[in-house]
Design a protein around this motif. Structure first.
Motif, PDB file in Angstrom:
ATOM      1  N   ALA A  56      16.252 -11.953  -8.706  1.00 27.80           N
ATOM      2  CA  ALA A  56      14.987 -12.358  -8.088  1.00 27.80           C
ATOM      3  C   ALA A  56      14.617 -11.437  -6.937  1.00 27.80           C
ATOM      4  O   ALA A  56      13.446 -11.053  -6.773  1.00 27.80           O
ATOM      5  N   VAL A  57      15.618 -11.047  -6.137  1.00 29.33           N
ATOM      6  CA  VAL A  57      15.350 -10.125  -5.025  1.00 29.33           C
ATOM      7  C   VAL A  57      14.861  -8.778  -5.559  1.00 29.33           C
ATOM      8  O   VAL A  57      13.891  -8.195  -5.058  1.00 29.33           O
ATOM      9  N   TYR A  58      15.549  -8.283  -6.609  1.00 24.23           N
ATOM     10  CA  TYR A  58      15.122  -6.995  -7.181  1.00 24.23           C
ATOM     11  C   TYR A  58      13.725  -7.085  -7.773  1.00 24.23           C
ATOM     12  O   TYR A  58      12.880  -6.207  -7.547  1.00 24.23           O
ATOM     13  N   ASP A  59      13.487  -8.163  -8.533  1.00 23.15           N
ATOM     14  CA  ASP A  59      12.161  -8.311  -9.148  1.00 23.15           C
ATOM     15  C   ASP A  59      11.082  -8.334  -8.079  1.00 23.15           C
ATOM     16  O   ASP A  59      10.016  -7.708  -8.230  1.00 23.15           O
ATOM     17  N   GLY A  60      11.350  -9.050  -6.996  1.00 22.71           N
ATOM     18  CA  GLY A  60      10.371  -9.106  -5.915  1.00 22.71           C
ATOM     19  C   GLY A  60      10.144  -7.753  -5.283  1.00 22.71           C
ATOM     20  O   GLY A  60       8.995  -7.353  -5.021  1.00 22.71           O
ATOM     21  N   ALA A  61      11.245  -7.026  -5.019  1.00 25.60           N
ATOM     22  CA  ALA A  61      11.118  -5.699  -4.404  1.00 25.60           C
ATOM     23  C   ALA A  61      10.387  -4.739  -5.336  1.00 25.60           C
ATOM     24  O   ALA A  61       9.518  -3.966  -4.902  1.00 25.60           O
ATOM     25  N   ALA A  62      10.745  -4.771  -6.634  1.00 26.27           N
ATOM     26  CA  ALA A  62      10.107  -3.869  -7.597  1.00 26.27           C
ATOM     27  C   ALA A  62       8.629  -4.197  -7.754  1.00 26.27           C
ATOM     28  O   ALA A  62       7.783  -3.288  -7.846  1.00 26.27           O
ATOM     29  N   GLN A  63       8.285  -5.485  -7.808  1.00 31.44           N
ATOM     30  CA  GLN A  63       6.882  -5.859  -7.933  1.00 31.44           C
ATOM     31  C   GLN A  63       6.086  -5.445  -6.702  1.00 31.44           C
ATOM     32  O   GLN A  63       4.946  -4.972  -6.813  1.00 31.44           O
ATOM     33  N   SER A  64       6.686  -5.635  -5.534  1.00 29.47           N
ATOM     34  CA  SER A  64       6.010  -5.207  -4.305  1.00 29.47           C
ATOM     35  C   SER A  64       5.801  -3.694  -4.298  1.00 29.47           C
ATOM     36  O   SER A  64       4.727  -3.204  -3.927  1.00 29.47           O
ATOM     37  N   LEU A  65       6.834  -2.949  -4.731  1.00 30.58           N
ATOM     38  CA  LEU A  65       6.714  -1.494  -4.789  1.00 30.58           C
ATOM     39  C   LEU A  65       5.633  -1.088  -5.787  1.00 30.58           C
ATOM     40  O   LEU A  65       4.841  -0.174  -5.515  1.00 30.58           O
ATOM     41  N   SER A  66       5.587  -1.753  -6.934  1.00 35.73           N
ATOM     42  CA  SER A  66       4.561  -1.432  -7.928  1.00 35.73           C
ATOM     43  C   SER A  66       3.161  -1.682  -7.371  1.00 35.73           C
ATOM     44  O   SER A  66       2.240  -0.885  -7.588  1.00 35.73           O
ATOM     45  N   ALA A  67       3.005  -2.796  -6.661  1.00 39.91           N
ATOM     46  CA  ALA A  67       1.698  -3.098  -6.073  1.00 39.91           C
ATOM     47  C   ALA A  67       1.302  -2.053  -5.044  1.00 39.91           C
ATOM     48  O   ALA A  67       0.144  -1.603  -4.995  1.00 39.91           O
ATOM     49  N   GLN A  68       2.272  -1.634  -4.220  1.00 44.26           N
ATOM     50  CA  GLN A  68       1.973  -0.609  -3.224  1.00 44.26           C
ATOM     51  C   GLN A  68       1.685   0.734  -3.888  1.00 44.26           C
ATOM     52  O   GLN A  68       0.846   1.507  -3.414  1.00 44.26           O
ATOM     53  N   ARG A  69       2.383   1.015  -4.990  1.00 39.70           N
ATOM     54  CA  ARG A  69       2.091   2.249  -5.713  1.00 39.70           C
ATOM     55  C   ARG A  69       0.677   2.230  -6.294  1.00 39.70           C
ATOM     56  O   ARG A  69      -0.018   3.251  -6.310  1.00 39.70           O
ATOM     57  N   ALA A  70       0.275   1.062  -6.786  1.00 38.61           N
ATOM     58  CA  ALA A  70      -1.076   0.961  -7.322  1.00 38.61           C
ATOM     59  C   ALA A  70      -2.110   1.249  -6.230  1.00 38.61           C
ATOM     60  O   ALA A  70      -3.092   1.974  -6.454  1.00 38.61           O
ATOM     61  N   GLN A  71      -1.895   0.706  -5.037  1.00 39.34           N
ATOM     62  CA  GLN A  71      -2.811   0.965  -3.928  1.00 39.34           C
ATOM     63  C   GLN A  71      -2.779   2.435  -3.518  1.00 39.34           C
ATOM     64  O   GLN A  71      -3.818   3.056  -3.284  1.00 39.34           O
ATOM     65  N   ALA A  72      -1.545   2.989  -3.455  1.00 39.49           N
ATOM     66  CA  ALA A  72      -1.432   4.402  -3.087  1.00 39.49           C
ATOM     67  C   ALA A  72      -2.082   5.279  -4.142  1.00 39.49           C
ATOM     68  O   ALA A  72      -2.705   6.304  -3.823  1.00 39.49           O
ATOM     69  N   GLY A  73      -1.941   4.916  -5.431  1.00 40.62           N
ATOM     70  CA  GLY A  73      -2.574   5.681  -6.495  1.00 40.62           C
ATOM     71  C   GLY A  73      -4.077   5.691  -6.367  1.00 40.62           C
ATOM     72  O   GLY A  73      -4.729   6.733  -6.557  1.00 40.62           O
ATOM     73  N   GLN A  74      -4.664   4.553  -6.035  1.00 35.84           N
ATOM     74  CA  GLN A  74      -6.113   4.498  -5.846  1.00 35.84           C
ATOM     75  C   GLN A  74      -6.538   5.369  -4.664  1.00 35.84           C
ATOM     76  O   GLN A  74      -7.553   6.078  -4.737  1.00 35.84           O
ATOM     77  N   ALA A  75      -5.741   5.316  -3.587  1.00 33.24           N
ATOM     78  CA  ALA A  75      -6.059   6.151  -2.425  1.00 33.24           C
ATOM     79  C   ALA A  75      -5.945   7.632  -2.761  1.00 33.24           C
ATOM     80  O   ALA A  75      -6.774   8.451  -2.346  1.00 33.24           O
ATOM     81  N   LEU A  76      -4.916   7.994  -3.537  1.00 31.16           N
ATOM     82  CA  LEU A  76      -4.747   9.388  -3.929  1.00 31.16           C
ATOM     83  C   LEU A  76      -5.893   9.825  -4.834  1.00 31.16           C
ATOM     84  O   LEU A  76      -6.406  10.947  -4.706  1.00 31.16           O
ATOM     85  N   ASP A  77      -6.304   8.948  -5.746  1.00 28.74           N
ATOM     86  CA  ASP A  77      -7.424   9.291  -6.627  1.00 28.74           C
ATOM     87  C   ASP A  77      -8.672   9.608  -5.805  1.00 28.74           C
ATOM     88  O   ASP A  77      -9.367  10.598  -6.066  1.00 28.74           O
ATOM     89  N   ARG A  78      -8.948   8.762  -4.819  1.00 29.62           N
ATOM     90  CA  ARG A  78     -10.141   9.000  -3.990  1.00 29.62           C
ATOM     91  C   ARG A  78     -10.015  10.303  -3.216  1.00 29.62           C
ATOM     92  O   ARG A  78     -10.984  11.082  -3.103  1.00 29.62           O
ATOM     93  N   ALA A  79      -8.797  10.565  -2.689  1.00 29.34           N
ATOM     94  CA  ALA A  79      -8.601  11.780  -1.898  1.00 29.34           C
ATOM     95  C   ALA A  79      -8.778  13.026  -2.759  1.00 29.34           C
ATOM     96  O   ALA A  79      -9.420  14.005  -2.353  1.00 29.34           O
ATOM     97  N   VAL A  80      -8.209  13.025  -3.960  1.00 22.34           N
ATOM     98  CA  VAL A  80      -8.318  14.185  -4.839  1.00 22.34           C
ATOM     99  C   VAL A  80      -9.760  14.384  -5.290  1.00 22.34           C
ATOM    100  O   VAL A  80     -10.272  15.521  -5.321  1.00 22.34           O
ATOM    101  N   MET A  81     -10.433  13.304  -5.632  1.00 26.12           N
ATOM    102  CA  MET A  81     -11.828  13.420  -6.058  1.00 26.12           C
ATOM    103  C   MET A  81     -12.688  14.006  -4.939  1.00 26.12           C
ATOM    104  O   MET A  81     -13.607  14.803  -5.193  1.00 26.12           O
ATOM    105  N   ALA A  82     -12.386  13.619  -3.696  1.00 29.07           N
ATOM    106  CA  ALA A  82     -13.140  14.186  -2.569  1.00 29.07           C
ATOM    107  C   ALA A  82     -12.898  15.677  -2.442  1.00 29.07           C
ATOM    108  O   ALA A  82     -13.790  16.436  -2.024  1.00 29.07           O
TER     109      ALA A  82
END
Length: 549
Positions: free
Chosen positions: A353-379
Motif C-alpha cells: 500500500a505504501v509503494y502503491d501510494g508513492a508510485a501513484q503520487s509520483l505518476s501524478a506529479q510526472r503527469a503535471q511535470a509533463g504538461q509543464a514541459l510540453d508548454r515550455a517546449v512549445m513556447a
C-alpha cells in the motif's frame, strides 16, 4: 568545464593546443576542414567508440589530452572515488592510440580502462547532433529527464525506498512460507518422532549407566552361586563350626598337655578371628551381588530401546535428548509459523500500500511535470519557426519497479493533424535539430557541470530561425560551457569565443589547424560565411551587424 584539449598526430592534425572558455565557444570553417576531427579526438579521450583508424599517417601513435575543471560536488568525483583514482579540482584525461590499434588511457596519471573513461564522460560532456542516439534522443532516459525537470527527486526517492521495503517484506514472506512448507512436508514424522522421544525420555549419560548396571547384574548372576558355596563352607556348618569344635576339645585338655597346646590354641584363636572377618566379607559380597532378575530385564529393555532409537535417528544415544529438543523446536516453529506468516503477510500488504501510494503520487506529479514541459517546449518552438509543430510527453504504464509504474516518452508531430511519434522516429534534419535545441533549453537546469556540444545543430535552417537558434545556444551557455560546430553566421555571431578550423599544406602533407579569431578576423570569418570566398564590404557590414546584434 573543458579547459584545454591537446591533440597530437590524430588523422590530419599534427599538433593542436586548444584553450576553451566558459560561455558559447564557436568553431567554424569550410566543409572538410577538420571540425569533425576535433569531436572525434575529444570522443577518443572520453572513451567513446568511433573511428577505428585515428593515427596520423606516418606517426607511430596519436595522443589526446583533455583537462577539465571539477567544482565541488561534481558527479565526476563519485566516479573517481568508485574507481580508486586520484581526485582533485582538476581532471586530466590522457589516451594514446598506437598505429597497430592498441589504446591506453590515464586519468590523473593513473592507468584506467575505457569503461572508466566512458563513466566519466557521462558526467563531463553531452553531445547533441542530428545523428546522436544518446541523450535526448534515447527514450530510456526521458523519464529521468522529466523527473529532473519537475524536481521530482524527493518523490522518486520515496518510491525507491518504498520499493526496497516492499522487496524486504516479499522476501520475508517467501522465506517463512518456504520454511513452513518444508516443515509441513515432514510434520507427521516430526510429531511421531517427538512423541516417541518424549515417551522414552532419554537422558545424557543414561546409556553408559544402564550398560554398567547390566554388566554388573550379568556378572553377579554368574559368580553368586560360587560365592554362596564359599560362604557356606566358611560358616557354622563348615570351617567355622569345625574350628570351634577343635577349640573346645583342646580347651578341655590343655592343662594336662604340659604346655604343648598353648601355641596351637593361640593360633586357632587368631585363625577364628581372621575366619570371622573373611566370612563377614563374603557376606558383604553376597549382599552386593544380590539383584532382582526383573531389574536386569528392565535395564536391558531400556538400554536396548535407547540404542534402537539412536540407530533409528542415526545418532549417538547421548545425543537423543538434544535431538528431541531440536525436533520440538521445529514443531514449535510450525505451530507458531502460521501466526508469523499472517503477521508478515499483513506487513507485506502494508508495504504494498505504501509503494502503491508513492508510485501513484509520483505518476501524478510526472503527469503535471509533463504538461509543464510540453508548454515550455512549445513556447520554445515558436521562435524556431516551428509554431505548427506539437510536442507531447507521453506517460505509459510499466511494470512496477523502483522508479514507479510508468515510462515517459517525448513525442512530436511536425504538423497539426500529422501522427505523433517518438522524437527520434518522426523528426528529421533541421526539424530534429530544433526540437533538440528547444528541449535542451527547457531541460538545461538539470545538467549542471556538463559541457554541452552541438554538432551542426543549425543545419537546414537560416535567417531568423538560425538567429533564434544562436540566441538559445547563447542562453544555454550562460553560467556554463557550450561548444558548437556551425556553418551558420547567425549562430557564430552569438559566440563569446570563436575559432576557425582550416587546412594547410606543409611539406606536401595536408594538416588541420584551429585558429582563435579576435576582433577583425572574426568579422572576416562571419563575412566569409555570409558571402563565400570573396568577402565584400557589404558582407563585412552585415557581419558587423550580426556581431552587434
Amino acid at each position: 568545464m573543458l579547459r584545454t584539449l591537446d591533440i597530437r598526430d590524430m588523422l590530419i592534425i599534427d599538433r593542436l593546443d586548444l584553450a576553451f572558455q566558459p560561455g558559447l565557444n564557436v568553431l567554424t570553417g569550410e566543409t572538410g576542414a577538420g571540425k569533425s576531427i576535433l569531436l572525434d579526438s575529444l570522443g577518443f579521450v572520453l572513451g567513446w567508440r568511433g573511428r577505428a583508424e585515428l593515427v596520423r599517417q606516418g606517426a607511430a601513435q596519436g595522443e589526446v589530452v583533455a583537462v577539465f575543471d571539477l567544482p565541488a560536488g561534481h558527479a565526476a568525483h563519485a566516479v573517481l572515488a568508485a574507481a580508486g583514482l586520484p581526485d582533485s579540482d582538476e581532471l586530466i584525461l590522457r589516451r594514446i592510440n598506437t598505429v597497430d590499434g592498441r589504446k591506453t588511457a590515464w586519468v590523473n596519471d593513473r592507468r584506467c580502462s575505457g569503461e572508466v573513461l566512458r563513466a566519466l564522460s557521462e558526467t563531463l560532456v553531452e553531445l547533441h547532433g542530428q545523428h546522436d542516439d544518446r541523450g535526448l534522443l534515447d527514450p530510456r532516459g526521458h523519464r529521468a529527464m522529466l523527473d529532473s525537470f519537475g524536481s521530482l527527486e524527493a518523490a522518486r526517492d520515496a518510491t525507491r525506498a518504498a520499493w526496497a521495503a516492499l522487496g524486504v517484506a516479499r522476501k520475508a514472506v517467501a522465506a517463512t512460507q518456504a520454511a513452513l512448507d518444508a516443515i509441513r512436508s515432514e510434520e507427521e514424522f516430526l510429531r511421531h518422532a517427538v512423541a516417541e522421544l518424549d515417551t522414552l525420555d532419554p537422558q545424557p549419560g543414561e546409556d553408559a549407566a544402564l550398560d554398567a548396571d547390566r554388566r554388573r547384574m550379568q556378572g553377579a548372576a554368574r559368580i553368586r552361586d560360587d560365592v554362596a558355596r564359599a560362604y557356606d563352607l566358611l560358616g557354622s556348618n563348615g570351617a567355622e563350626g569345625s574350628m570351634g569344635e577343635a577349640l573346645r576339645w583342646l580347651d578341655g585338655v590343655i592343662e594336662r598337655a604340659d604346655g604343648t597346646l598353648e601355641a596351637p590354641l593361640a593360633a586357632l584363636n587368631r585363625a577364628m578371628i581372621e575366619l570371622g572377618e573373611a566370612h563377614a566379607g563374603v557376606q558383604a559380597s553376597l549382599d552386593a551381588l544380590e539383584f532382582d532378575p526383573n531389574e536386569l530385564e528392565a535395564t536391558e529393555e531400556r538400554l536396548f530401546a535407547i540404542r534402537a532409537m539412536a540407530r533409528k535417528h542415526d545418532t549417538a544415544p547421548d545425543e537423543l535428548a538434544d535431538l528431541a529438543q531440536s525436533l520440538r523446536g521445529r514443531l514449535a516453529a510450525l505451530d507458531a509459523g502460521d501466526a508469523d506468516l499472517a503477521r508478515q503477510q499483513a506487513e507485506l500488504q502494508a508495504a504494498q500500500a505504501v509503494y502503491d501510494g508513492a508510485a501513484q503520487s509520483l505518476s501524478a506529479q510526472r503527469a503535471q511535470a509533463g504538461q509543464a514541459l510540453d508548454r515550455a517546449v512549445m513556447a520554445e518552438l515558436a521562435p524556431l519557426k516551428m509554431e505548427r509543430a506539437e510536442f507531447h510527453t507521453v506517460l505509459t504504464p510499466a511494470d512496477p519497479g523502483p522508479e514507479g509504474t510508468d515510462t515517459a516518452t517525448f513525442t512530436v508531430a511536425t504538423n497539426p493533424g500529422a501522427p505523433a511519434g517518438p522524437l527520434n522516429k518522426i523528426a528529421s534534419g533541421g526539424e530534429l535539430s530544433r526540437f533538440l535545441l528547444a528541449l535542451k533549453v527547457c531541460l538545461t537546469g538539470t545538467d549542471s557541470g556538463l559541457t554541452m556540444i552541438f554538432d551542426e545543430i543549425d543545419r537546414g535552417v537560416g535567417g531568423a530561425t538560425a538567429d533564434a537558434v544562436g540566441r538559445r545556444l547563447a542562453d544555454l551557455a550562460r553560467g556554463g560551457q557550450v561548444l558548437v560546430v556551425t556553418h551558420s553566421p547567425q549562430v557564430a555571431a552569438r559566440g563569446t569565443h570563436h575559432w576557425r578550423v582550416q587546412k594547410q599544406v606543409v611539406d606536401g602533407a595536408t594538416l588541420s589547424e584551429v585558429v582563435a579569431l579576435p576582433g577583425d578576423e572574426r568579422t572576416d570569418e562571419i563575412a566569409r560565411m555570409l558571402a563565400g570566398d570573396t568577402i565584400t564590404a557589404e558582407a563585412r557590414a552585415a557581419a558587423r551587424a550580426l556581431l552587434g546584434g
